[in-house]
Design an enzyme around this catalytic site. Structure first.
Site, PDB file in Angstrom:
ATOM      1  N   MET B   1     -32.139  11.836  11.157  1.00 42.75           N
ATOM      2  CA  MET B   1     -33.346  11.824  10.307  1.00 42.75           C
ATOM      3  C   MET B   1     -33.001  12.255   8.914  1.00 42.75           C
ATOM      4  SD  MET B   1     -36.785  13.949  10.963  1.00 42.75           S
ATOM      5  CE  MET B   1     -36.083  15.306  10.104  1.00 42.75           C
ATOM      6  N   PRO B   2     -31.905  11.755   8.398  1.00 45.41           N
ATOM      7  CA  PRO B   2     -31.087  10.662   8.934  1.00 45.41           C
ATOM      8  C   PRO B   2     -30.005  11.158   9.904  1.00 45.41           C
ATOM      9  CG  PRO B   2     -31.099  10.724   6.534  1.00 45.41           C
ATOM     10  CD  PRO B   2     -31.579  12.041   7.017  1.00 45.41           C
TER      11      PRO B   2
END
Lengths: 61, 61, 61, 61, 61, 61
Positions: B1-2
């Site tokens: 997230m990333p």
């Protein structure tokens, strides 16, 4: 560029892998028109108890 | 997230990995504006006979 | 060699991506001792309704 | 931590994705004993002419 | 089983992809001894400003 | 078709993996309407010094 990742159960020989990466790179050069040196391939191997099809581990199929 | 996945030939030291994940996380925080705790990184290592460039295994280059 | 794949929600600007790939490549060169030209990075973006954390889509968090 | 990537042909609805990420996260919590908030999932969709089975594109199967 | 993921810049034609997945599947069947129907391939395409080499986006190289 | 890749720290038991792939496959069948036999799952495990969150290796958190 392109990068190819192959997810497979562990256990192939070096000879099998040598042939595979050679043929796959040629397929990429022929069809996508990239130079061979731009093609990277990584084979990501997992044990049979870390891979499944149809909800069943390969160690138990 | 990333989430960041790094595909590499095996053989780096823990010290090298420690530095890499620290610097990569900082790069993500700085450029994408996410909190550091949201960044996960996994280094997927393969042996030299499972990775190729230019159609040739790293074990044979 | 190494190859870096970044999985992220879509929406970052080209400027953000430009900075990220520059800094990440430098982190790889510094820590893993590879030439910059050997580092490839691909950002794989998905829409907010194709990514989840804690079982909830980002489009609904 | 763990991170889940799902490679699929494009075309599922948000409702389908909402159900999938909820159930998959529960499966991870139940079996691997991780907190739900630690589970990230990204669905990587490709068009039917970018995915193949048996050597034939899904757009032509 | 095996699954092949190809990370590439967007822009190839359906004809190029058709040829690639055919040849790659044949390479897998020939070298790894799996049935063609067991081979899945997904091409994950990103725009030129989401892919980099040498720390520079493909949109700027 | 779909293919699921799970990136995790190594150390889960076969029993944990057996349960996970069963439940995840059921989640895919239920929500995406695909036959179970079309679902493949691979768990890609890395050691604790190859995975990080918040810029710190799991071996040091």
């Amino acid at each position: 560029m392109p990068e190819i990742i192959i997810y497979a159960v562990a256990g192939r020989t070096t000879e099998q892998k040598r042939g595979l990466v050679k043929d796959m790179t040629e397929a990429m050069v022929k069809n996508f028109g990239v130079p061979a040196e731009a093609v990277t391939i990584q084979i990501v191997e997992s044990d049979k108890d870390s891979k499944a099809k149809g909800g069943v581990l390969f160690s138990e199929r």
